[in-house]
Design a protein around this motif. Structure first.
Motif, PDB file in Angstrom:
ATOM      1  N   GLY A  16      16.076   8.889  -2.931  1.00  0.00           N
ATOM      2  CA  GLY A  16      15.204   8.111  -4.252  1.00  0.00           C
ATOM      3  C   GLY A  16      14.811   6.441  -3.717  1.00  0.00           C
ATOM      4  N   VAL A  17      15.206   5.963  -2.509  1.00  0.00           N
ATOM      5  CA  VAL A  17      14.505   5.196  -2.047  1.00  0.00           C
ATOM      6  C   VAL A  17      13.226   4.760  -1.537  1.00  0.00           C
ATOM      7  CG1 VAL A  17      15.445   3.156   0.101  1.00  0.00           C
ATOM      8  CG2 VAL A  17      17.534   4.895  -1.071  1.00  0.00           C
ATOM      9  N   VAL A  18      12.356   3.770  -2.319  1.00  0.00           N
ATOM     10  CA  VAL A  18      11.391   3.623  -2.036  1.00  0.00           C
ATOM     11  C   VAL A  18      10.990   2.786  -0.894  1.00  0.00           C
ATOM     12  CG1 VAL A  18       9.015   3.598  -2.827  1.00  0.00           C
ATOM     13  CG2 VAL A  18      10.725   5.900  -3.209  1.00  0.00           C
ATOM     14  N   ARG A  19      10.293   2.559  -0.515  1.00  0.00           N
ATOM     15  CA  ARG A  19      10.249   1.009   0.799  1.00  0.00           C
ATOM     16  C   ARG A  19       8.677   0.383   1.108  1.00  0.00           C
ATOM     17  NH1 ARG A  19      13.074   0.920   5.585  1.00  0.00           N
ATOM     18  NH2 ARG A  19      13.324  -1.744   5.607  1.00  0.00           N
ATOM     19  N   ASP A  20       8.484  -0.844   0.402  1.00  0.00           N
ATOM     20  CA  ASP A  20       6.975  -0.844   0.793  1.00  0.00           C
ATOM     21  C   ASP A  20       6.962  -0.908   2.566  1.00  0.00           C
ATOM     22  OD1 ASP A  20       6.481  -1.325  -1.382  1.00  0.00           O
ATOM     23  OD2 ASP A  20       6.874  -3.903  -1.332  1.00  0.00           O
ATOM     24  N   GLU A  21       7.796  -1.411   3.169  1.00  0.00           N
ATOM     25  CA  GLU A  21       8.436  -1.453   5.190  1.00  0.00           C
ATOM     26  C   GLU A  21       8.183   0.662   5.223  1.00  0.00           C
ATOM     27  OE1 GLU A  21      10.856  -1.769   7.995  1.00  0.00           O
ATOM     28  OE2 GLU A  21      11.239  -2.927   6.441  1.00  0.00           O
ATOM     29  N   SER A  22       7.910   1.209   4.310  1.00  0.00           N
ATOM     30  CA  SER A  22       8.289   2.846   4.877  1.00  0.00           C
ATOM     31  C   SER A  22       6.331   2.978   3.926  1.00  0.00           C
ATOM     32  CB  SER A  22       8.843   3.437   3.808  1.00  0.00           C
ATOM     33  OG  SER A  22      10.461   3.087   5.144  1.00  0.00           O
ATOM     34  N   ARG A  23       6.123   2.359   3.370  1.00  0.00           N
ATOM     35  CA  ARG A  23       4.357   2.691   2.756  1.00  0.00           C
ATOM     36  C   ARG A  23       3.904   2.247   3.784  1.00  0.00           C
ATOM     37  NH1 ARG A  23       5.213   0.725  -1.230  1.00  0.00           N
ATOM     38  NH2 ARG A  23       5.503   2.543  -2.109  1.00  0.00           N
ATOM     39  N   ARG A  24       3.798   1.261   4.703  1.00  0.00           N
ATOM     40  CA  ARG A  24       3.573   0.497   5.304  1.00  0.00           C
ATOM     41  C   ARG A  24       3.304   1.326   6.810  1.00  0.00           C
ATOM     42  NH1 ARG A  24       5.116  -4.111   2.878  1.00  0.00           N
ATOM     43  NH2 ARG A  24       6.624  -4.596   4.562  1.00  0.00           N
ATOM     44  N   ALA A  25       4.295   1.850   7.230  1.00  0.00           N
ATOM     45  CA  ALA A  25       4.232   2.670   8.224  1.00  0.00           C
ATOM     46  C   ALA A  25       3.798   4.061   8.139  1.00  0.00           C
ATOM     47  CB  ALA A  25       6.196   3.707   8.738  1.00  0.00           C
ATOM     48  N   TYR A  26       3.941   4.232   7.428  1.00  0.00           N
ATOM     49  CA  TYR A  26       2.947   5.596   6.870  1.00  0.00           C
ATOM     50  C   TYR A  26       1.628   5.624   6.679  1.00  0.00           C
ATOM     51  CZ  TYR A  26       6.633   8.778   5.869  1.00  0.00           C
ATOM     52  OH  TYR A  26       7.847  10.329   5.151  1.00  0.00           O
ATOM     53  N   GLN A  27       0.828   4.450   6.333  1.00  0.00           N
ATOM     54  CA  GLN A  27      -0.499   3.899   6.489  1.00  0.00           C
ATOM     55  C   GLN A  27      -0.965   3.557   7.925  1.00  0.00           C
ATOM     56  OE1 GLN A  27       0.112   0.387   3.618  1.00  0.00           O
ATOM     57  NE2 GLN A  27      -1.530   1.708   1.857  1.00  0.00           N
ATOM     58  N   ASP A  28       0.585   3.169   8.582  1.00  0.00           N
ATOM     59  CA  ASP A  28      -0.298   3.421  10.624  1.00  0.00           C
ATOM     60  C   ASP A  28      -0.312   4.460  10.486  1.00  0.00           C
ATOM     61  OD1 ASP A  28       0.244   0.456   9.758  1.00  0.00           O
ATOM     62  OD2 ASP A  28       1.488  -0.280  10.279  1.00  0.00           O
ATOM     63  N   VAL A  29       0.614   5.093  10.914  1.00  0.00           N
ATOM     64  CA  VAL A  29       0.560   6.902  11.000  1.00  0.00           C
ATOM     65  C   VAL A  29      -0.891   7.369  10.736  1.00  0.00           C
ATOM     66  CG1 VAL A  29       1.347   9.099  11.096  1.00  0.00           C
ATOM     67  CG2 VAL A  29       2.827   7.084  11.369  1.00  0.00           C
ATOM     68  N   ILE A  30      -0.907   7.551   9.343  1.00  0.00           N
ATOM     69  CA  ILE A  30      -2.147   8.243   9.000  1.00  0.00           C
ATOM     70  C   ILE A  30      -3.431   7.526   9.724  1.00  0.00           C
ATOM     71  CG2 ILE A  30      -3.990   7.793   7.162  1.00  0.00           C
ATOM     72  CD1 ILE A  30      -1.266   8.076   5.502  1.00  0.00           C
TER      73      ILE A  30
END
Length: 239
Positions: free
Chosen positions: A167-181
């Motif tokens: 249940g942990v949602v972090r902006d840093e992780s969102r940015r990491a996924y965006q970088d992967v994409i």
């Protein structure tokens, strides 16, 4: 209305989204006080995750098949397995019950083809990305599936299990996924191929078309459940 059997708990964070979406979609379609008819079996994910890590897929298949039989006994007319990764044992679960299952990979492939795309990037757990069971299902529909680099796959997997499943949602992780994409070369769209990823990413976060597997799966389930004539009970996938 037919009764949807949801085999969930993997993780319960995304299973809660399955239940929420099913009720929202039924209300949108039928109006008033209508809600989805659902039977839910939620497993202890820690037990299943241990089997994944130890490679005990046969044991996991047996455990989920037993859970599926309880859903059938509870009145489910058809089943959805609320996780991409455990579609590795889809055939074992389907063989244990006398009611059909909707394969998540098929609903996702249908949406991609409807959008007119053929080449997509896949994000998911390490099991989903590294092993062929999910990719081959998509490819059987004529799609080309691209995978992140080894390092990126490790990042995507870690965020799913260490954060999203908790249940942990972090902006840093969102940015990491965006970088992967952003590093997908030639992708026309992106499959959010883990049911938890939709807790982190939406279409607004990604410049390419995204295919949210949880929502697509639930949409297919609701469509079957509200067939105007219940004699139109869905048939088992031929795959």
């Amino acid at each position: 209305m037919l009764t949807i059997g949801m085999l969930g708990g993997m993780s319960w964070e995304s299973s809660a989204e399955y239940y929420r979406l099913a009720n929202v979609l039924v209300r949108e379609r039928l109006g008033g006080l209508h809600s989805a008819k659902v039977v839910l079996h939620s497993v202890d994910f820690a037990e299943i995750e241990r089997m994944q890590v130890e490679g005990r897929w046969d044991d996991a298949g047996k455990a989920l098949a037993e859970a599926a039989t309880s859903l059938q006994a509870g009145g489910a007319d058809f089943l959805v397995l609320c996780t991409n990764t455990m579609h590795k044992v889809f055939d074992e679960i389907q063989a244990a019950v006398g009611i059909p299952m909707i394969h998540l990979g098929d609903t996702t492939a249908d949406a991609i083809k409807k959008a007119g795309l053929t080449t997509v990037g896949l994000l998911g757990t390490g099991f989903t990305m590294d092993q062929p069971f999910y990719r081959e299902r998509l490819e059987s529909h004529g799609l080309t599936v691209l995978l992140p680099s080894t390092e990126d796959r490790e990042t995507v997997h870690r965020i799913i299990y260490d954060e999203l499943c908790l249940g942990v949602v972090r902006d840093e992780s969102r940015r990491a996924y965006q970088d992967v994409i952003a590093r997908f070369e030639g992708a026309e769209g992106v499959i959010l191929g883990c049911t938890e990823i939709e807790l982190l990413l939406t279409q607004d976060d990604v410049p390419l078309p995204v295919f949210p597997t949880t929502r697509l799966h639930v949409e297919a389930a609701v469509e079957r459940a509200i067939l105007p004539d219940n004699r139109g009970t869905p048939t088992q996938s031929s795959r």
